[in-house]
Design a protein around this motif. Structure first.
Motif, PDB file in Angstrom:
ATOM      1  N   TYR A 227       0.796  -1.223   0.000  1.00  0.00           N
ATOM      2  CA  TYR A 227       0.000   0.000   0.000  1.00  0.00           C
ATOM      3  C   TYR A 227       0.834   1.281   0.000  1.00  0.00           C
ATOM      4  N   CYS A 228       2.021   1.254   0.628  1.00  0.00           N
ATOM      5  CA  CYS A 228       2.816   2.489   0.725  1.00  0.00           C
ATOM      6  C   CYS A 228       3.876   2.592  -0.360  1.00  0.00           C
ATOM      7  N   LEU A 229       4.384   1.457  -0.841  1.00  0.00           N
ATOM      8  CA  LEU A 229       5.435   1.453  -1.871  1.00  0.00           C
ATOM      9  C   LEU A 229       4.909   1.062  -3.245  1.00  0.00           C
ATOM     10  N   GLU A 230       3.844   0.274  -3.284  1.00  0.00           N
ATOM     11  CA  GLU A 230       3.249  -0.236  -4.529  1.00  0.00           C
ATOM     12  C   GLU A 230       4.294  -0.873  -5.454  1.00  0.00           C
ATOM     13  N   PRO A 231       4.964  -1.935  -5.004  1.00  0.00           N
ATOM     14  CA  PRO A 231       6.010  -2.551  -5.820  1.00  0.00           C
ATOM     15  C   PRO A 231       5.433  -3.330  -7.004  1.00  0.00           C
ATOM     16  N   THR A 232       6.250  -3.458  -8.029  1.00  0.00           N
ATOM     17  CA  THR A 232       5.938  -4.339  -9.158  1.00  0.00           C
ATOM     18  C   THR A 232       7.134  -5.258  -9.358  1.00  0.00           C
ATOM     19  N   GLU A 233       6.987  -6.239 -10.263  1.00  0.00           N
ATOM     20  CA  GLU A 233       8.106  -7.158 -10.492  1.00  0.00           C
ATOM     21  C   GLU A 233       9.280  -6.472 -11.176  1.00  0.00           C
ATOM     22  N   ASP A 234       9.096  -5.238 -11.656  1.00  0.00           N
ATOM     23  CA  ASP A 234      10.207  -4.498 -12.266  1.00  0.00           C
ATOM     24  C   ASP A 234      11.081  -3.797 -11.227  1.00  0.00           C
ATOM     25  N   ASP A 235      10.640  -3.756  -9.975  1.00  0.00           N
ATOM     26  CA  ASP A 235      11.410  -3.053  -8.951  1.00  0.00           C
ATOM     27  C   ASP A 235      12.643  -3.846  -8.526  1.00  0.00           C
ATOM     28  N   VAL A 236      13.654  -3.099  -8.098  1.00  0.00           N
ATOM     29  CA  VAL A 236      14.843  -3.685  -7.472  1.00  0.00           C
ATOM     30  C   VAL A 236      14.991  -3.016  -6.105  1.00  0.00           C
ATOM     31  N   PHE A 237      14.872  -3.825  -5.049  1.00  0.00           N
ATOM     32  CA  PHE A 237      15.058  -3.322  -3.689  1.00  0.00           C
ATOM     33  C   PHE A 237      16.533  -3.449  -3.325  1.00  0.00           C
ATOM     34  N   GLY A 238      17.085  -2.435  -2.709  1.00  0.00           N
ATOM     35  CA  GLY A 238      18.481  -2.512  -2.291  1.00  0.00           C
ATOM     36  C   GLY A 238      18.744  -1.571  -1.137  1.00  0.00           C
ATOM     37  N   GLY A 239      19.841  -1.832  -0.435  1.00  0.00           N
ATOM     38  CA  GLY A 239      20.196  -0.990   0.700  1.00  0.00           C
ATOM     39  C   GLY A 239      21.182  -1.709   1.589  1.00  0.00           C
ATOM     40  N   ASN A 240      21.412  -1.126   2.765  1.00  0.00           N
ATOM     41  CA  ASN A 240      22.414  -1.732   3.650  1.00  0.00           C
ATOM     42  C   ASN A 240      21.923  -2.122   5.038  1.00  0.00           C
ATOM     43  N   PRO A 241      20.604  -2.202   5.316  1.00  0.00           N
ATOM     44  CA  PRO A 241      20.223  -2.733   6.629  1.00  0.00           C
ATOM     45  C   PRO A 241      20.622  -4.204   6.724  1.00  0.00           C
ATOM     46  N   PRO A 242      21.213  -4.636   7.844  1.00  0.00           N
ATOM     47  CA  PRO A 242      21.579  -6.052   7.978  1.00  0.00           C
ATOM     48  C   PRO A 242      20.337  -6.943   7.884  1.00  0.00           C
ATOM     49  N   LEU A 243      20.487  -8.101   7.260  1.00  0.00           N
ATOM     50  CA  LEU A 243      19.358  -9.024   7.115  1.00  0.00           C
ATOM     51  C   LEU A 243      18.764  -9.473   8.456  1.00  0.00           C
ATOM     52  N   PRO A 244      19.568  -9.626   9.538  1.00  0.00           N
ATOM     53  CA  PRO A 244      18.958 -10.035  10.804  1.00  0.00           C
ATOM     54  C   PRO A 244      18.165  -8.921  11.501  1.00  0.00           C
ATOM     55  N   PHE A 245      18.227  -7.712  10.976  1.00  0.00           N
ATOM     56  CA  PHE A 245      17.461  -6.570  11.457  1.00  0.00           C
ATOM     57  C   PHE A 245      16.071  -6.722  10.816  1.00  0.00           C
ATOM     58  N   ALA A 246      14.994  -6.675  11.603  1.00  0.00           N
ATOM     59  CA  ALA A 246      13.648  -6.898  11.043  1.00  0.00           C
ATOM     60  C   ALA A 246      13.410  -6.010   9.827  1.00  0.00           C
ATOM     61  N   TYR A 247      13.870  -4.770   9.900  1.00  0.00           N
ATOM     62  CA  TYR A 247      13.741  -3.825   8.792  1.00  0.00           C
ATOM     63  C   TYR A 247      14.467  -4.356   7.554  1.00  0.00           C
ATOM     64  N   GLY A 248      15.692  -4.860   7.742  1.00  0.00           N
ATOM     65  CA  GLY A 248      16.473  -5.359   6.614  1.00  0.00           C
ATOM     66  C   GLY A 248      15.882  -6.621   6.014  1.00  0.00           C
ATOM     67  N   PHE A 249      15.379  -7.527   6.860  1.00  0.00           N
ATOM     68  CA  PHE A 249      14.810  -8.768   6.331  1.00  0.00           C
ATOM     69  C   PHE A 249      13.583  -8.459   5.474  1.00  0.00           C
ATOM     70  N   GLY A 250      12.756  -7.524   5.930  1.00  0.00           N
ATOM     71  CA  GLY A 250      11.595  -7.134   5.126  1.00  0.00           C
ATOM     72  C   GLY A 250      12.006  -6.473   3.826  1.00  0.00           C
ATOM     73  N   ASP A 251      12.887  -5.475   3.920  1.00  0.00           N
ATOM     74  CA  ASP A 251      13.295  -4.699   2.742  1.00  0.00           C
ATOM     75  C   ASP A 251      13.945  -5.549   1.671  1.00  0.00           C
ATOM     76  N   LEU A 252      14.814  -6.484   2.109  1.00  0.00           N
ATOM     77  CA  LEU A 252      15.697  -7.167   1.166  1.00  0.00           C
ATOM     78  C   LEU A 252      15.322  -8.622   0.908  1.00  0.00           C
ATOM     79  N   VAL A 253      14.315  -9.136   1.632  1.00  0.00           N
ATOM     80  CA  VAL A 253      13.883 -10.517   1.384  1.00  0.00           C
ATOM     81  C   VAL A 253      12.373 -10.560   1.146  1.00  0.00           C
TER      82      VAL A 253
END
Length: 540
Positions: A227-253
C-alpha cells in the motif's frame, strides 16, 4: 496460536495481542508456507526467469533460487532438522543467508538470523534461550561460534560456508548443497506456525526473542509494502540494513520476493558501495537508515552526477527518526522522497508511514499503514489522549508483540490486546502521527518533558552539524539537563562560539527550556549494528 513449537515457550492467550485483518490481502488460507509464496509461486506462475537476487557480478533467477533453497532444505533435513526446530543463520548480507532462511522455513523450521557483530557470550544466551539445534555460518564469522560451542546445550550441527579459506572441522555448506536433491515440496505449515525469530538488540537488558508466523511475515509485505510502496516485479530493492534486522529482512527478502521483484545484496555496504549498487543493479527502492542517507549526502556531494541514479523512485528510512533536513536535502539531490517509518523487531516491520505518491510531511512519521490501527494513550490512566496530546503509542493489526519464553516482558508489552512498542507520539488533527521519543529517551528537566529527537532535528539544521544525539544528563537542581553530542561537518571546529550558535538556534526554534545546556563535540556517535545511536552509552 496454532504452533509448530512447544506451547510453553509461547505467550498465554491472555497476554497475546488481538490480531485484526481489515484488508483483504491479509487473509490467508489455513495452510500456507512463506518460502513457497516468496519463491515457488513465481516459478509456478511463469516468472522463473526473472532475477530474484543481484550480488556483486552474480544474478540468481527465481528458478535458480528455488533450486538452491530446495538443496539447502534437503541438506538440513538430512542433518535431522525437523519442523519447529530453530536454526541460527549467521552471515553478512549475501545470498547464502537468504537461501538458508527460506530453506529453513520451507521445511517447517524456524529461521533465526543473527547479527554478525554478536560475541560468544551473546550467542550463548540467544542459542540456549531459543534451544537452537543447528547453526549455519559464514566462515569469517565462525570464531565466536566456536568459542561459544562448548556451552551451547542443544546445538547438534554447525554448517560452514567456506568463502575465505578458514579451516574448520564442521559440515561444509557447499558439499551439503552439492549432495542434496534439487527437488523439495514445501512442508504443510499452517499460517500461525512460527517461521522467524529475531532477537532484540538487548540495549536495556537481556535480548528478547520476537516470534513471527508465516502469516505475519507475508502480512508485512501485503500491508506496508503493497500500500505504501506499490512494488511491481520491475522493482529492485536494495540498501544496507543487515538481514537479521527486522527492517532489513523485510526490505531485502520479504518485500521484493513477495512481488516477484529483485533484491540487490551488498556485503558490508558503505555509502559509496550503495551508490555503485544503484548504478550496477538498477535499484529503484533504496532502503537504509538516516545516518547512511546523511553520509551519502556528506561524502558524495556530487553523487547524482558521478553515478547513474536514474532508476531510483522511492527511499525507505527507519531505525532512527528521519529529520526534515535530511528529507529535503535528499529529495533535492536525488529527486526521490524518503519515507520515514516506525517499526520494531517485535512488530516485524513498519506500521506508520506516508504513501510514496501522497503528500509527505517530513515533520511527522505519517499515518497508520493500511491494515493497522493506532491510538495514543495516557500512560497513567490508559485513557485515549485528545489529538495534539503526547502519550504512549498503542498498535493493533496483523502483527503484534509476542516474545519467546519471556512472560514478564510479554505482560508489559500488551494490554487489552493492543501492543505497546514503547514510543511517545502525538496524533495531529490531520491524523498524522508525530514521533516524540522512545519512552526511555524522554528528558525530564525542571518538570518539563523534553523529547530528545525533537531537539536533535533542530540542532541538525545548523550547517556546521553533521550528526547529533541528544540525551538527558544528571543535574543537581534540574534533575536532568538537555545535552547534545555533536559531530561537526568536515573542516569545522567545535568551539564555544559554535556552542552558542547551536543553543541560540534551538532557543529561537523551540520553547527555550528545550535548548541543550551542554554541548560536547565528538568525532563519532556510538551506534548499534543496525545504526541506532547507543543513547544509554552516552547517558553513562
Amino acid at each position: 496460536m496454532q504452533s509448530n513449537v512447544p506451547t510453553e515457550y509461547l505467550p498465554d492467550e491472555s497476554d497475546s495481542p488481538d490480531y485484526v485483518y481489515p484488508i483483504p490481502e491479509a487473509h490467508y488460507p489455513r495452510e500456507i508456507n512463506t518460502a513457497d509464496q516468496l519463491v515457488d509461486r513465481h516459478v509456478r506462475e511463469g516468472r522463473g526467469d526473472n532475477v530474484a537476487v543481484y550480488f556483486e557480478d552474480e544474478t540468481i533467477t527465481y528458478e535458480e533460487l528455488q533450486e538452491r533453497v530446495n538443496r539447502m532444505g534437503n541438506a538440513l533435513r538430512e542433518l535431522g532438522v525437523e519442523s519447529g526446530d530453530r536454526v541460527l543463520v549467521r552471515f553478512p548480507n549475501r545470498p547464502e543467508p537468504v537461501i538458508t532462511c527460506l530453506a529453513v522455513q520451507k521445511i517447517g523450521a524456524v529461521a533465526m538470523p543473527s547479527m554478525k557483530l554478536l560475541r560468544a557470550k551473546e550467542l550463548r544466551y540467544i542459542v540456549n534461550n531459543a534451544e537452537a539445534t543447528t547453526i549455519v555460518v559464514y566462515d569469517d564469522l565462525l570464531d565466536e561460534v566456536d568459542e561459544a560451542l562448548p556451552d551451547l546445550d542443544t546445538v547438534e550441527d554447525v554448517v560452514v560456508a567456506e568463502r575465505n579459506g578458514i579451516e574448520h572441522d564442521h559440515h561444509s555448506y557447499d558439499e551439503l548443497m552439492d549432495a542434496a536433491s534439487p527437488e523439495l515440496e514445501a512442508a504443510d505449515t499452517e499460517r500461525d506456525d512460527l517461521a522467524l525469530m529475531l532477537y532484540t538488540s538487548g540495549t536495556t537488558g537481556r535480548p528478547k526473542g520476537a516470534i513471527h508466523t508465516h502469516r505475519q511475515m507475508l502480512a508485512t509485505a501485503d500491508t506496508y509494502a503493497r500500500y505504501c510502496l506499490e512494488p511491481t516485479e520491475d522493482d529492485v530493492f536494495g540498501g544496507n540494513p543487515p538481514l537479521p534486522f527486522a527492517y532489513g529482512f523485510g526490505d531485502l527478502v520479504t518485500f521484493p520476493l513477495r512481488f516477484g521483484a529483485s533484491t540487490s545484496l551488498t556485503q558490508d555496504a558503505s555509502p559509496g558501495d550503495l551508490l555503485e549498487s544503484v548504478e550496477n543493479h538498477g535499484i529503484s527502492v533504496l532502503c537504509s537508515i538516516p545516518t547512511a542517507f546523511n553520509q551519502m549526502l556528506a561524502k558524495f556531494p556530487d553523487g547524482p552526477d558521478e553515478y547513474d541514479v536514474s532508476s531510483l523512485r522511492v527511499g525507505m528510512s527507519a531505525g532512527e527518526p528521519l529529520t526534515p533536513t535530511t528529507f529535503e536535502q535528499f529529495r533535492e539531490e536525488y529527486g526521490i522522497k524518503l519515507l520515514d517509518g516506525i517499526g520494531t523487531t517485535e512488530m516485524l516491520h513498519i506500521f506508520v508511514s506516508h504513501h510514496h505518491e501522497g503528500e509527505v510531511d517530513p515533520t511527522a512519521t505519517g499515518f497508520p499503514v493500511p491494515g493497522y490501527e493506532c491510538k495514543i494513550v495516557d500512560p497513567d490512566t490508559g485513557e485515549e489522549c485528545e489529538r495534539g496530546e503526547p502519550g504512549m503509542l498503542a498498535v493493533r493489526g496483523p502483527t503484534g508483540i509476542e516474545y519467546w519464553n519471556r512472560p514478564e516482558k510479554q505482560d508489559e508489552a500488551v494490554e487489552d490486546g493492543w501492543s505497546f512498542p514503547g514510543d511517545i507520539f502525538v496524533q495531529r488533527e490531520d491524523g498524522r502521527l508525530e514521533y516524540k521519543s522512545r519512552a526511555d529517551d524522554l528528558i525530564v528537566s525542571s518538570g518539563y518533558n523534553i523529547p530528545g529527537p525533537e531537539v536533535e532535528a533542530v540542532v541538525e539544521e545548523h550547517e556546521a552539524v553533521a550528526e547529533v544525539a541528544v540525551v538527558g544528563a544528571p543535574h543537581e537542581q534540574r534533575g536532568e539537563i538537555v545535552k547534545a553530542f555533536v559531530v561537526t561537518t568536515e573542516g569545522t571546529t567545535g568551539d564555544d562560539e559554535l556552542v552558542e550558535e547551536i543553543q541560540n538556534h534551538v532557543k529561537n526554534t523551540l520553547a527555550p527550556y528545550k535548548y541543550p545546556r551542554a554541548v560536547e563535540f565528538v568525532t563519532e556517535l556510538p551506534r548499534t549494528e543496525t545504526g541506532k545511536i547507543r543513547r544509554k552509552e552516552l547517558r553513562e
